[in-house]
Design a protein around this motif. Structure first.
Motif, PDB file in Angstrom:
ATOM      1  N   TYR A  35     -62.095  -0.213  31.936  1.00 14.94           N
ATOM      2  CA  TYR A  35     -60.984  -1.170  32.044  1.00 14.94           C
ATOM      3  C   TYR A  35     -59.681  -0.629  31.440  1.00 14.94           C
ATOM      4  N   THR A  36     -59.789   0.434  30.610  1.00 15.87           N
ATOM      5  CA  THR A  36     -58.572   1.028  30.036  1.00 15.87           C
ATOM      6  C   THR A  36     -57.970   2.112  30.932  1.00 15.87           C
ATOM      7  N   LEU A  37     -58.593   2.357  32.094  1.00 15.93           N
ATOM      8  CA  LEU A  37     -58.098   3.425  32.975  1.00 15.93           C
ATOM      9  C   LEU A  37     -56.621   3.242  33.348  1.00 15.93           C
ATOM     10  N   PRO A  38     -56.164   2.039  33.700  1.00 16.13           N
ATOM     11  CA  PRO A  38     -54.728   1.896  34.011  1.00 16.13           C
ATOM     12  C   PRO A  38     -53.826   2.330  32.851  1.00 16.13           C
ATOM     13  N   MET A  39     -54.232   2.001  31.603  1.00 19.13           N
ATOM     14  CA  MET A  39     -53.425   2.426  30.450  1.00 19.13           C
ATOM     15  C   MET A  39     -53.494   3.940  30.260  1.00 19.13           C
ATOM     16  N   MET A  40     -54.654   4.558  30.511  1.00 20.92           N
ATOM     17  CA  MET A  40     -54.767   6.014  30.433  1.00 20.92           C
ATOM     18  C   MET A  40     -53.822   6.679  31.437  1.00 20.92           C
ATOM     19  N   ILE A  41     -53.791   6.138  32.631  1.00 16.98           N
ATOM     20  CA  ILE A  41     -52.895   6.673  33.669  1.00 16.98           C
ATOM     21  C   ILE A  41     -51.440   6.474  33.270  1.00 16.98           C
ATOM     22  N   PHE A  42     -51.138   5.309  32.698  1.00 19.47           N
ATOM     23  CA  PHE A  42     -49.775   5.054  32.215  1.00 19.47           C
ATOM     24  C   PHE A  42     -49.368   6.104  31.187  1.00 19.47           C
ATOM     25  N   HIS A  43     -50.264   6.396  30.230  1.00 17.98           N
ATOM     26  CA  HIS A  43     -49.958   7.401  29.206  1.00 17.98           C
ATOM     27  C   HIS A  43     -49.667   8.762  29.849  1.00 17.98           C
ATOM     28  N   LEU A  44     -50.474   9.138  30.843  1.00 17.20           N
ATOM     29  CA  LEU A  44     -50.283  10.430  31.510  1.00 17.20           C
ATOM     30  C   LEU A  44     -48.886  10.561  32.104  1.00 17.20           C
ATOM     31  N   PHE A  45     -48.445   9.527  32.792  1.00 19.29           N
ATOM     32  CA  PHE A  45     -47.173   9.609  33.512  1.00 19.29           C
ATOM     33  C   PHE A  45     -45.981   9.179  32.660  1.00 19.29           C
ATOM     34  N   ASN A  46     -46.251   8.704  31.444  1.00 18.41           N
ATOM     35  CA  ASN A  46     -45.183   8.311  30.531  1.00 18.41           C
ATOM     36  C   ASN A  46     -45.015   9.318  29.393  1.00 18.41           C
ATOM     37  N   LYS A  47     -45.712  10.466  29.511  1.00 18.45           N
ATOM     38  CA  LYS A  47     -45.647  11.529  28.503  1.00 18.45           C
ATOM     39  C   LYS A  47     -46.092  11.051  27.122  1.00 18.45           C
ATOM     40  N   THR A  48     -47.082  10.144  27.090  1.00 21.18           N
ATOM     41  CA  THR A  48     -47.550   9.604  25.808  1.00 21.18           C
ATOM     42  C   THR A  48     -49.068   9.733  25.656  1.00 21.18           C
ATOM     43  N   ALA A  49     -49.678  10.697  26.347  1.00 20.37           N
ATOM     44  CA  ALA A  49     -51.138  10.864  26.250  1.00 20.37           C
ATOM     45  C   ALA A  49     -51.578  11.080  24.808  1.00 20.37           C
ATOM     46  N   ASP A  50     -50.742  11.744  24.013  1.00 21.07           N
ATOM     47  CA  ASP A  50     -51.090  12.013  22.620  1.00 21.07           C
ATOM     48  C   ASP A  50     -51.121  10.744  21.775  1.00 21.07           C
ATOM     49  N   GLN A  51     -50.611   9.640  22.302  1.00 19.93           N
ATOM     50  CA  GLN A  51     -50.612   8.373  21.566  1.00 19.93           C
ATOM     51  C   GLN A  51     -51.837   7.511  21.881  1.00 19.93           C
ATOM     52  N   SER A  52     -52.645   7.948  22.846  1.00 16.84           N
ATOM     53  CA  SER A  52     -53.842   7.189  23.196  1.00 16.84           C
ATOM     54  C   SER A  52     -54.927   7.381  22.144  1.00 16.84           C
ATOM     55  N   GLU A  53     -55.635   6.315  21.830  1.00 15.10           N
ATOM     56  CA  GLU A  53     -56.733   6.414  20.854  1.00 15.10           C
ATOM     57  C   GLU A  53     -57.906   7.220  21.393  1.00 15.10           C
ATOM     58  N   TYR A  54     -57.918   7.477  22.710  1.00 12.26           N
ATOM     59  CA  TYR A  54     -59.016   8.214  23.338  1.00 12.26           C
ATOM     60  C   TYR A  54     -58.682   9.688  23.562  1.00 12.26           C
ATOM     61  N   VAL A  55     -57.506  10.122  23.097  1.00  9.27           N
ATOM     62  CA  VAL A  55     -57.088  11.516  23.293  1.00  9.27           C
ATOM     63  C   VAL A  55     -56.871  12.176  21.929  1.00  9.27           C
ATOM     64  N   GLU A  56     -57.481  13.350  21.761  1.00 13.89           N
ATOM     65  CA  GLU A  56     -57.345  14.153  20.536  1.00 13.89           C
ATOM     66  C   GLU A  56     -56.800  15.518  20.949  1.00 13.89           C
ATOM     67  N   ILE A  57     -55.738  15.969  20.290  1.00 15.71           N
ATOM     68  CA  ILE A  57     -55.121  17.255  20.644  1.00 15.71           C
ATOM     69  C   ILE A  57     -55.122  18.173  19.423  1.00 15.71           C
ATOM     70  N   ILE A  58     -55.715  19.369  19.599  1.00 14.74           N
ATOM     71  CA  ILE A  58     -55.810  20.354  18.517  1.00 14.74           C
ATOM     72  C   ILE A  58     -55.187  21.661  19.005  1.00 14.74           C
ATOM     73  N   PRO A  59     -54.085  22.114  18.396  1.00 14.65           N
ATOM     74  CA  PRO A  59     -53.470  23.380  18.822  1.00 14.65           C
ATOM     75  C   PRO A  59     -54.204  24.578  18.239  1.00 14.65           C
TER      76      PRO A  59
END
Length: 291
Positions: free
Chosen positions: A227-251
């Motif tokens: 049910y959170t898929l629409p918000m995940m897609i929103f994050h992708l196209f709004n350049k905010t994927a790093d703000q999602s609680e389901y996304v972890e980014i490690i450089p």
């Protein structure tokens, strides 16, 4: 003044677009007082890589990829570590690297960038004998790439249809990571190792990634409720994927990923069989791109 010799390598099937009039357009837009174009068309996997290698041997001044991220990958893999620059005429389904670099999607406008002949040195990533310049991945997006590679219906609509088909029965998997010497274990829906921020079509998985910082961003997308898929897609196209609680980014610069099975891995959207253990290293400023 000696003209610069430029090889245009045309992928006739990329992006589902016909390119029968492309050569004529080049002759109309390219500054023929400064450049001497040659055209070659790919007809099998890795042909663009072979043509780019020949271009180096034949002392061409640049090789232009007329295709998508897969064509760019083949040509860039041949040119990395040389002084021969890569040019891009975006003709793919996603055009992630071209969009990030600000290269116009319009053919004539992209050709005018070639006329300027300005270039920037960018990083690439090494995976054994393979290279990638935009994004590599495993898990869900690699499964999509693997299925999409065998589809006859190309272009963004065909890609979206493949995404929906794979999503309907895909299950998260377990991975072990070592990133610059530090170990992690995660269950993930997918893993993206990003040199640039976006997959293509302005879908940003790693908003802060840069192709000139000497780092790769390991983006771990955790299992998420459907049910959170629409918000995940929103994050992708709004350049905010790093703000999602389901996304972890490690450089990191040196990355090892171990998967449980031998599922496909994609490099710039092209599926590869790389086994269970994938080791990735950054090659800093390895390729010059005309942009």
């Amino acid at each position: 003044m000696t003209k610069k010799r430029i090889l245009f390598v045309v992928n006739p099937v990329s992006g589902g677009k016909k390119k029968t009039a492309f050569n004529k357009q080049v002759l109309e837009v390219l500054d023929l007082s400064r450049f001497e174009p040659t055209f070659k068309t790919t007809n099998h996997v890795n042909h663009a890589f072979e043509l780019a290698q020949q271009a180096i041997d034949e002392k061409y001044d640049a090789v232009i990829a007329v295709g998508g991220d897969g064509t760019i990958n083949e040509i860039g893999s041949a040119l990395a570590g040389t002084d021969t620059p890569l040019g891009i005429i975006p003709e793919g389904s996603g055009n992630g690297l071209a969009l990030y670099l600000g290269i116009p999607m319009n053919e004539s406008a992209a050709l005018r960038r070639i006329n300027r002949f300005d270039s920037v040195a960018v990083d690439c990533a090494k995976v054994g004998d393979e290279r990638f310049f935009n994004i590599a991945g495993m898990g869900f997006d690699a499964s999509v790439s693997d299925k999409f590679a065998n589809e006859t219906f190309r272009g963004p609509v065909g890609y979206l249809r493949t995404v929906i088909n794979v999503l309907s029965n895909y299950k998260p998997k377990k991975y072990r990571f070592t990133i610059d010497g530090k170990s992690y274990e995660r269950e993930a829906f997918m893993i993206s190792v990003a040199n640039s921020p976006q997959y293509g079509n302005n879908a940003y998985i790693a908003p802060n990634a840069s192709i000139t910082d000497g780092l790769l961003d390991v983006c771990i997308v955790h299992k998420f409720p459907l049910y959170t898929l629409p918000m995940m897609i929103f994050h992708l196209f709004n350049k905010t994927a790093d703000q999602s609680e389901y996304v972890e980014i490690i450089p990191g610069k040196h990355i090892i990923i171990e998967q449980e099975g031998k599922d496909p891995v994609h490099l710039d959207g092209e599926p590869k069989d790389l086994g269970q253990r994938i080791e990735i290293e950054v090659m800093e400023k390895a390729l010059n791109i005309i942009c």
